[in-house]
Design a protein around this motif. Sequence first.
Motif, PDB file in Angstrom:
ATOM      1  N   LEU A 196       0.821  -1.209   0.000  1.00  0.00           N
ATOM      2  CA  LEU A 196       0.000   0.000   0.000  1.00  0.00           C
ATOM      3  C   LEU A 196       0.856   1.260   0.000  1.00  0.00           C
ATOM      4  CD1 LEU A 196      -2.877   1.104   0.076  1.00  0.00           C
ATOM      5  CD2 LEU A 196      -2.783   0.957   2.564  1.00  0.00           C
ATOM      6  N   GLY A 197       2.008   1.213   0.643  1.00  0.00           N
ATOM      7  CA  GLY A 197       2.880   2.374   0.710  1.00  0.00           C
ATOM      8  C   GLY A 197       3.590   2.715  -0.588  1.00  0.00           C
ATOM      9  N   ARG A 198       3.406   1.877  -1.620  1.00  0.00           N
ATOM     10  CA  ARG A 198       4.051   2.130  -2.914  1.00  0.00           C
ATOM     11  C   ARG A 198       3.013   2.304  -4.031  1.00  0.00           C
ATOM     12  NH1 ARG A 198       9.035  -0.239  -3.555  1.00  0.00           N
ATOM     13  NH2 ARG A 198      10.205  -0.316  -1.600  1.00  0.00           N
ATOM     14  N   MET A 199       1.756   2.475  -3.694  1.00  0.00           N
ATOM     15  CA  MET A 199       0.689   2.494  -4.698  1.00  0.00           C
ATOM     16  C   MET A 199       0.180   3.908  -4.935  1.00  0.00           C
ATOM     17  SD  MET A 199      -2.958   0.428  -4.691  1.00  0.00           S
ATOM     18  CE  MET A 199      -2.185  -1.163  -4.992  1.00  0.00           C
ATOM     19  N   LEU A 200       0.014   4.250  -6.223  1.00  0.00           N
ATOM     20  CA  LEU A 200      -0.607   5.495  -6.636  1.00  0.00           C
ATOM     21  C   LEU A 200      -1.815   5.181  -7.495  1.00  0.00           C
ATOM     22  CD1 LEU A 200       2.151   6.587  -5.656  1.00  0.00           C
ATOM     23  CD2 LEU A 200       2.172   8.091  -7.650  1.00  0.00           C
ATOM     24  N   VAL A 201      -2.678   6.174  -7.659  1.00  0.00           N
ATOM     25  CA  VAL A 201      -3.856   6.022  -8.517  1.00  0.00           C
ATOM     26  C   VAL A 201      -3.892   7.205  -9.479  1.00  0.00           C
ATOM     27  CG1 VAL A 201      -5.385   7.163  -6.841  1.00  0.00           C
ATOM     28  CG2 VAL A 201      -6.348   5.590  -8.538  1.00  0.00           C
ATOM     29  N   GLU A 202      -4.352   6.968 -10.687  1.00  0.00           N
ATOM     30  CA  GLU A 202      -4.317   7.977 -11.743  1.00  0.00           C
ATOM     31  C   GLU A 202      -5.444   7.738 -12.736  1.00  0.00           C
ATOM     32  OE1 GLU A 202      -1.660   6.969 -15.298  1.00  0.00           O
ATOM     33  OE2 GLU A 202      -0.455   6.224 -13.596  1.00  0.00           O
ATOM     34  N   THR A 203      -5.637   8.722 -13.624  1.00  0.00           N
ATOM     35  CA  THR A 203      -6.575   8.517 -14.730  1.00  0.00           C
ATOM     36  C   THR A 203      -5.871   8.262 -16.057  1.00  0.00           C
ATOM     37  OG1 THR A 203      -6.696  10.902 -15.139  1.00  0.00           O
ATOM     38  CG2 THR A 203      -8.416   9.912 -13.733  1.00  0.00           C
ATOM     39  N   ASP A 204      -4.741   8.921 -16.307  1.00  0.00           N
ATOM     40  CA  ASP A 204      -4.138   8.997 -17.640  1.00  0.00           C
ATOM     41  C   ASP A 204      -5.126   9.663 -18.609  1.00  0.00           C
ATOM     42  OD1 ASP A 204      -2.056   8.821 -19.420  1.00  0.00           O
ATOM     43  OD2 ASP A 204      -2.401   6.723 -19.956  1.00  0.00           O
ATOM     44  N   ALA A 205      -6.012  10.499 -18.066  1.00  0.00           N
ATOM     45  CA  ALA A 205      -7.004  11.205 -18.885  1.00  0.00           C
ATOM     46  C   ALA A 205      -6.307  12.026 -19.970  1.00  0.00           C
ATOM     47  CB  ALA A 205      -7.831  12.120 -17.988  1.00  0.00           C
ATOM     48  N   PRO A 206      -6.876  12.010 -21.174  1.00  0.00           N
ATOM     49  CA  PRO A 206      -8.241  11.614 -21.551  1.00  0.00           C
ATOM     50  C   PRO A 206      -8.424  10.159 -21.942  1.00  0.00           C
ATOM     51  CG  PRO A 206      -7.136  12.600 -23.433  1.00  0.00           C
ATOM     52  CD  PRO A 206      -6.157  12.674 -22.284  1.00  0.00           C
ATOM     53  N   PHE A 207      -7.458   9.306 -21.648  1.00  0.00           N
ATOM     54  CA  PHE A 207      -7.533   7.905 -22.060  1.00  0.00           C
ATOM     55  C   PHE A 207      -8.041   7.023 -20.925  1.00  0.00           C
ATOM     56  CE2 PHE A 207      -3.660   9.903 -23.934  1.00  0.00           C
ATOM     57  CZ  PHE A 207      -4.147  10.071 -25.213  1.00  0.00           C
ATOM     58  N   LEU A 208      -8.530   5.825 -21.286  1.00  0.00           N
ATOM     59  CA  LEU A 208      -8.741   4.714 -20.355  1.00  0.00           C
ATOM     60  C   LEU A 208      -9.717   5.024 -19.218  1.00  0.00           C
ATOM     61  CD1 LEU A 208      -4.987   3.631 -20.105  1.00  0.00           C
ATOM     62  CD2 LEU A 208      -6.781   2.636 -21.567  1.00  0.00           C
ATOM     63  N   ALA A 209     -10.875   5.554 -19.561  1.00  0.00           N
ATOM     64  CA  ALA A 209     -11.885   5.832 -18.541  1.00  0.00           C
ATOM     65  C   ALA A 209     -12.287   4.546 -17.826  1.00  0.00           C
ATOM     66  CB  ALA A 209     -13.117   6.478 -19.171  1.00  0.00           C
ATOM     67  N   PRO A 210     -12.369   4.591 -16.495  1.00  0.00           N
ATOM     68  CA  PRO A 210     -12.735   3.392 -15.737  1.00  0.00           C
ATOM     69  C   PRO A 210     -14.227   3.097 -15.836  1.00  0.00           C
ATOM     70  CG  PRO A 210     -12.537   5.265 -14.267  1.00  0.00           C
ATOM     71  CD  PRO A 210     -12.114   5.750 -15.621  1.00  0.00           C
ATOM     72  N   VAL A 211     -14.581   1.858 -15.515  1.00  0.00           N
ATOM     73  CA  VAL A 211     -15.980   1.515 -15.320  1.00  0.00           C
ATOM     74  C   VAL A 211     -16.509   2.414 -14.197  1.00  0.00           C
ATOM     75  CG1 VAL A 211     -17.516  -0.346 -14.576  1.00  0.00           C
ATOM     76  CG2 VAL A 211     -15.530  -0.859 -16.051  1.00  0.00           C
ATOM     77  N   PRO A 212     -17.662   3.053 -14.307  1.00  0.00           N
ATOM     78  CA  PRO A 212     -18.746   2.841 -15.269  1.00  0.00           C
ATOM     79  C   PRO A 212     -18.715   3.760 -16.477  1.00  0.00           C
ATOM     80  CG  PRO A 212     -19.535   4.247 -13.526  1.00  0.00           C
ATOM     81  CD  PRO A 212     -18.080   3.956 -13.212  1.00  0.00           C
ATOM     82  N   ASN A 213     -17.596   4.423 -16.745  1.00  0.00           N
ATOM     83  CA  ASN A 213     -17.526   5.365 -17.862  1.00  0.00           C
ATOM     84  C   ASN A 213     -16.639   4.865 -18.998  1.00  0.00           C
ATOM     85  OD1 ASN A 213     -19.094   7.790 -16.912  1.00  0.00           O
ATOM     86  ND2 ASN A 213     -17.691   7.536 -15.192  1.00  0.00           N
ATOM     87  N   ARG A 214     -16.361   3.567 -19.007  1.00  0.00           N
ATOM     88  CA  ARG A 214     -15.479   3.022 -20.033  1.00  0.00           C
ATOM     89  C   ARG A 214     -16.022   3.347 -21.424  1.00  0.00           C
ATOM     90  NH1 ARG A 214     -13.170  -3.199 -20.914  1.00  0.00           N
ATOM     91  NH2 ARG A 214     -11.656  -2.572 -22.513  1.00  0.00           N
ATOM     92  N   GLY A 215     -15.118   3.773 -22.284  1.00  0.00           N
ATOM     93  CA  GLY A 215     -15.508   4.132 -23.640  1.00  0.00           C
ATOM     94  C   GLY A 215     -15.749   5.609 -23.825  1.00  0.00           C
ATOM     95  N   LYS A 216     -15.892   6.348 -22.740  1.00  0.00           N
ATOM     96  CA  LYS A 216     -16.061   7.783 -22.806  1.00  0.00           C
ATOM     97  C   LYS A 216     -14.702   8.473 -22.682  1.00  0.00           C
ATOM     98  CE  LYS A 216     -20.542   7.559 -20.437  1.00  0.00           C
ATOM     99  NZ  LYS A 216     -21.321   8.035 -19.254  1.00  0.00           N
TER     100      LYS A 216
END
Length: 263
Positions: A196-216
């Motif tokens: 957990l101490g080495r984990m980050l979270v990101e979007t890489d927006a505008p790419f790779l929208a997560p569920v429930p917005n996949r494809g947008k």
Amino acid sequence: MLIDSHCHLDFPDFADDREAVIARAKARGIGRLITISTRVERFAEISAIAERYPDIFCTIGTHPHQAHEEPEASVAQLVSLASHRKCVGIGEAGLDYHYDRAPRDVAARVFRTHIAAARQSGLPLVIHARDADEDIAAILKDEIGKGAFTAVLHCFTAGRALAETGLALGLYVSFSGVVTFKNSQELREIARDVPLGRMLVETDAPFLAPVPNRGKRNEPAFVADTARVLAEIKGLSEGDFARFTTENVQRLFSKMPPVKIAA
């Protein structure tokens, strides 16, 4: 508070509604955004965005897709541009054998230049790694032997071996909306095992929208959807996961002024 540790606010996808995109992120509790450079020659544009907003920061670097366009960006140039008050990292740089848009030897040379800039500046390197696990690992092992540097494997979709190599070298691992996709069970298992101490979270927006917005079109507000899935994988509340990952981002991108994190 969450931090979207990797997005691309300078991309034309956001040209018409950037203000609204930033407002929606704030409304969902995304306290800071790091907008990531892909071309050194466009640093003036990306740094201007960061300067306009107190909670947006940026990086400086050449994406592997553009490595053949900017092969002569030097360590000195990168370090000089990285002195900008809102620039908190080097990159993104790395190898991409999926598209192979730059000759592999050129991309590797540019990648090593960025590692040297990270080492010299003391700023973290943002690593792009796609379908190049063995060569990425070999370069990282070789370069760490020349002197320490910090880095994150961004938008991690590689194999377990590269994750383990990165962790062994002291790197961070960042997960994007891909971890929410139905066919990403193997990636979720890797995320489960990343400390957990080495984990980050990101979007890489505008790419790779997560569920429930996949494809947008993806946008920084959606990092909350990815964080929710990762919190479940790690067996944490969303609040605790947000707190831990925000601490991680601030530890890695330590040039950012600290923010108070609610307990």
